[in-house]
Design a protein around this motif. Sequence first.
Motif, PDB file in Angstrom:
ATOM      1  N   VAL A 205       0.852  -1.202   0.000  1.00 58.16           N
ATOM      2  CA  VAL A 205       0.000   0.000   0.000  1.00 58.16           C
ATOM      3  C   VAL A 205       0.887   1.253   0.000  1.00 58.16           C
ATOM      4  N   VAL A 206       1.978   1.205   0.766  1.00 57.03           N
ATOM      5  CA  VAL A 206       2.911   2.350   0.785  1.00 57.03           C
ATOM      6  C   VAL A 206       3.488   2.548  -0.613  1.00 57.03           C
ATOM      7  N   TYR A 207       3.862   1.445  -1.262  1.00 57.14           N
ATOM      8  CA  TYR A 207       4.400   1.536  -2.629  1.00 57.14           C
ATOM      9  C   TYR A 207       3.340   2.101  -3.583  1.00 57.14           C
ATOM     10  N   MET A 208       2.133   1.558  -3.467  1.00 56.87           N
ATOM     11  CA  MET A 208       1.046   1.977  -4.346  1.00 56.87           C
ATOM     12  C   MET A 208       0.806   3.491  -4.221  1.00 56.87           C
ATOM     13  N   SER A 209       0.805   3.990  -2.990  1.00 52.50           N
ATOM     14  CA  SER A 209       0.445   5.392  -2.778  1.00 52.50           C
ATOM     15  C   SER A 209       1.603   6.353  -3.018  1.00 52.50           C
ATOM     16  N   SER A 210       2.830   5.919  -2.684  1.00 56.02           N
ATOM     17  CA  SER A 210       3.939   6.877  -2.728  1.00 56.02           C
ATOM     18  C   SER A 210       5.023   6.506  -3.720  1.00 56.02           C
ATOM     19  N   GLY A 211       5.035   5.247  -4.185  1.00 58.43           N
ATOM     20  CA  GLY A 211       6.124   4.810  -5.064  1.00 58.43           C
ATOM     21  C   GLY A 211       7.356   4.399  -4.283  1.00 58.43           C
ATOM     22  N   GLU A 212       7.269   4.503  -2.948  1.00 55.87           N
ATOM     23  CA  GLU A 212       8.438   4.155  -2.127  1.00 55.87           C
ATOM     24  C   GLU A 212       8.397   2.667  -1.773  1.00 55.87           C
ATOM     25  N   ILE A 213       9.514   1.989  -1.999  1.00 51.10           N
ATOM     26  CA  ILE A 213       9.589   0.567  -1.635  1.00 51.10           C
ATOM     27  C   ILE A 213      10.209   0.471  -0.244  1.00 51.10           C
ATOM     28  N   ILE A 214       9.415   0.057   0.751  1.00 50.03           N
ATOM     29  CA  ILE A 214       9.937   0.015   2.130  1.00 50.03           C
ATOM     30  C   ILE A 214      10.274  -1.406   2.548  1.00 50.03           C
ATOM     31  N   ARG A 215      10.015  -2.379   1.654  1.00 51.37           N
ATOM     32  CA  ARG A 215      10.307  -3.762   1.976  1.00 51.37           C
ATOM     33  C   ARG A 215      11.791  -3.928   2.286  1.00 51.37           C
ATOM     34  N   HIS A 216      12.109  -4.710   3.262  1.00 47.56           N
ATOM     35  CA  HIS A 216      13.498  -5.003   3.670  1.00 47.56           C
ATOM     36  C   HIS A 216      14.219  -3.769   4.208  1.00 47.56           C
ATOM     37  N   ALA A 217      13.517  -2.644   4.316  1.00 46.87           N
ATOM     38  CA  ALA A 217      14.209  -1.418   4.730  1.00 46.87           C
ATOM     39  C   ALA A 217      14.888  -1.626   6.082  1.00 46.87           C
ATOM     40  N   TYR A 218      14.157  -2.285   7.006  1.00 47.54           N
ATOM     41  CA  TYR A 218      14.687  -2.472   8.358  1.00 47.54           C
ATOM     42  C   TYR A 218      15.909  -3.384   8.336  1.00 47.54           C
ATOM     43  N   SER A 219      15.790  -4.544   7.637  1.00 49.18           N
ATOM     44  CA  SER A 219      16.901  -5.496   7.640  1.00 49.18           C
ATOM     45  C   SER A 219      18.103  -4.945   6.869  1.00 49.18           C
ATOM     46  N   LEU A 220      17.827  -4.174   5.786  1.00 50.22           N
ATOM     47  CA  LEU A 220      18.938  -3.592   5.030  1.00 50.22           C
ATOM     48  C   LEU A 220      19.669  -2.551   5.867  1.00 50.22           C
ATOM     49  N   ALA A 221      18.887  -1.746   6.613  1.00 53.72           N
ATOM     50  CA  ALA A 221      19.503  -0.725   7.462  1.00 53.72           C
ATOM     51  C   ALA A 221      20.345  -1.406   8.546  1.00 53.72           C
ATOM     52  N   ALA A 222      19.825  -2.507   9.112  1.00 53.39           N
ATOM     53  CA  ALA A 222      20.558  -3.225  10.163  1.00 53.39           C
ATOM     54  C   ALA A 222      21.850  -3.816   9.577  1.00 53.39           C
ATOM     55  N   ALA A 223      21.771  -4.348   8.347  1.00 60.67           N
ATOM     56  CA  ALA A 223      22.955  -4.936   7.714  1.00 60.67           C
ATOM     57  C   ALA A 223      24.008  -3.856   7.463  1.00 60.67           C
ATOM     58  N   THR A 224      23.535  -2.674   7.005  1.00 61.10           N
ATOM     59  CA  THR A 224      24.474  -1.572   6.764  1.00 61.10           C
ATOM     60  C   THR A 224      25.153  -1.157   8.062  1.00 61.10           C
ATOM     61  N   ARG A 225      24.337  -1.096   9.131  1.00 59.20           N
ATOM     62  CA  ARG A 225      24.909  -0.714  10.442  1.00 59.20           C
ATOM     63  C   ARG A 225      25.970  -1.724  10.852  1.00 59.20           C
ATOM     64  N   ALA A 226      25.631  -3.023  10.677  1.00 64.02           N
ATOM     65  CA  ALA A 226      26.565  -4.088  11.080  1.00 64.02           C
ATOM     66  C   ALA A 226      27.867  -3.971  10.288  1.00 64.02           C
ATOM     67  N   GLU A 227      27.711  -3.696   8.967  1.00 64.39           N
ATOM     68  CA  GLU A 227      28.913  -3.559   8.131  1.00 64.39           C
ATOM     69  C   GLU A 227      29.764  -2.393   8.586  1.00 64.39           C
ATOM     70  N   THR A 228      29.091  -1.261   8.841  1.00 62.33           N
ATOM     71  CA  THR A 228      29.816  -0.069   9.265  1.00 62.33           C
ATOM     72  C   THR A 228      30.543  -0.337  10.581  1.00 62.33           C
ATOM     73  N   THR A 229      29.832  -0.990  11.514  1.00 63.72           N
ATOM     74  CA  THR A 229      30.429  -1.294  12.823  1.00 63.72           C
ATOM     75  C   THR A 229      31.625  -2.221  12.626  1.00 63.72           C
ATOM     76  N   GLY A 230      31.470  -3.193  11.741  1.00 62.28           N
ATOM     77  CA  GLY A 230      32.532  -4.163  11.487  1.00 62.28           C
ATOM     78  C   GLY A 230      33.815  -3.510  10.971  1.00 62.28           C
ATOM     79  N   LYS A 231      33.624  -2.403  10.235  1.00 64.98           N
ATOM     80  CA  LYS A 231      34.799  -1.739   9.649  1.00 64.98           C
ATOM     81  C   LYS A 231      35.633  -1.025  10.686  1.00 64.98           C
ATOM     82  N   HIS A 232      34.979  -0.641  11.801  1.00 58.17           N
ATOM     83  CA  HIS A 232      35.725   0.152  12.787  1.00 58.17           C
ATOM     84  C   HIS A 232      36.394  -0.731  13.832  1.00 58.17           C
TER      85      HIS A 232
END
Lengths: 232, 269
Positions: A205-232
């Motif tokens: 419904v969010v995609y239909m109304s706004s064109g924004e794809i929010i699927r996996h947003a949470y897990s992708l953000a968590a993966a990015t955080r983990a990667e960033t943390t891993g680098k430091h």
Amino acid sequence: MMHRHFNHEIELLKQRILKLGTMVEDAFMTALASIREHRKDLAESVIAGDRHIDQAELDLEEECLKLLALYQPVAGDLRLVIAVLKINNDLERIGDLAVNIAERAVFLASAPLQAFPFDFSRMSEVAAQMLRQSLDALASGQIGPARQVCLMDDEVDGINRDMYEQVKNAIREHPDRVESLIQVLGVSRALERIADHATDIAEDVVYMSSGEIIRHAYSLAAATRAETTGKH
Amino acid sequence: MNQTIESIPHTTVSETVIDDPILSAQDLCFWYGNSQALFENNLDIAPRKITAIIGPSGCGKSTHIRVYNRIFEQYRGQRASGRVLMDGLDLLAPDTDIITLRRRIGMIFQKPTPFPMSIFENVAYGVRLHFSFTKRELEQKVEESLRAAALWSEVKDLLHRPGTALSGGQQQRLCIARALAMSPEILLMDEPTSAIDPVATARIEELMLELKQRLTIVIVTHNMQQAARISDYTAFFYQGRIIEFGPTARLFTKPTHPQTEEYITGRFG
């Protein structure tokens, strides 16, 4: 004239997906009642009614393909047809899960009435609310309520995890009830998956109304955080 | 549907940035006599890409591309202001060499316009005026151009037949060959397939996709599906203003401006 006809077809498509939503919600609520009230007759009505849901799903899919082939919709119209195509699939799966719950209700209704050390009320209440709210969002196209549905999924996941532990303990305490307890665990698992499908609907419904794809947003953000943390 | 858009269109607000544009229109205005047709438009054209210009009739899309090669100057009472930069030079400057400009920026029109001469001469005519080729070189250039326009295999044994004897789609490809023979950097196409059938249209579209490997194409089209199929960028014009510009895939799935949405979904225009 062509556009008027297309707009009419789009309106019909909206009505049909909402009608399917109502059928699926009815099946789900009846399946829950059959568990709650130990009503084999209600459970059987859910099982028998599933073929209507399956047929409606096939018809809707065909309708979406027809609209894509004949009108090549773009922008908001395209997003609507794509969202309906995906939501259609989620609704049919929820219908199947309602049947799954109903089949377990048939078993539980014929087993001796026992007091379980847990209850489904909160879990079924949240899952039902998620489905209701995702369908309301589909009808209104409102993004806010759709996003809320996504947030509610965590609670259902948590209850499902607890339920697993509780059933494990109950089996240890009452090995004679193992079959019923496994059915109960199955119901919990079905509720958790229904909540997942309601979340999928809300995301579409969010995609239909706004064109924004929010699927996996949470897990992708968590993966990015983990990667960033891993680098430091 | 008789829906119209009541509000005055917004002036261009583009979030899409084109790196190293081959053409850059800046504050471009245009008048037919006292009637203003373009209003301070800014548009960058990406090199070796296809940019489509869409919009309802009379929105200024053809007017806009007619400024690029200054063809409007052939008509009395038409004038442009603003700048169109190519290689850092303003094409609208009075000292611009028009002959060179039109060699670098070729143009294809809605109706095929073959010259009343043979297929060979249609392509060779401009080449002779611009370049001093030997007979052999000229023949090579004609063959190369007809091949590039995907017409060679159909006409190689008919080179001395009149160009006007070809089918509509073939005539349009002959015009493309004629333009390509000048080795242009940019090809302007003003509704190049609106007068030909779907099969011939598909051939021209395939040709455009091949040509963009080596030159830049700006196409004005009424056919929204065509813009969606072949272009990399799309600009939506309305009432002489650029309402929205962006990557085609984005504009056709998620337009940011309500007027774009209404036009491309066929709710007005």
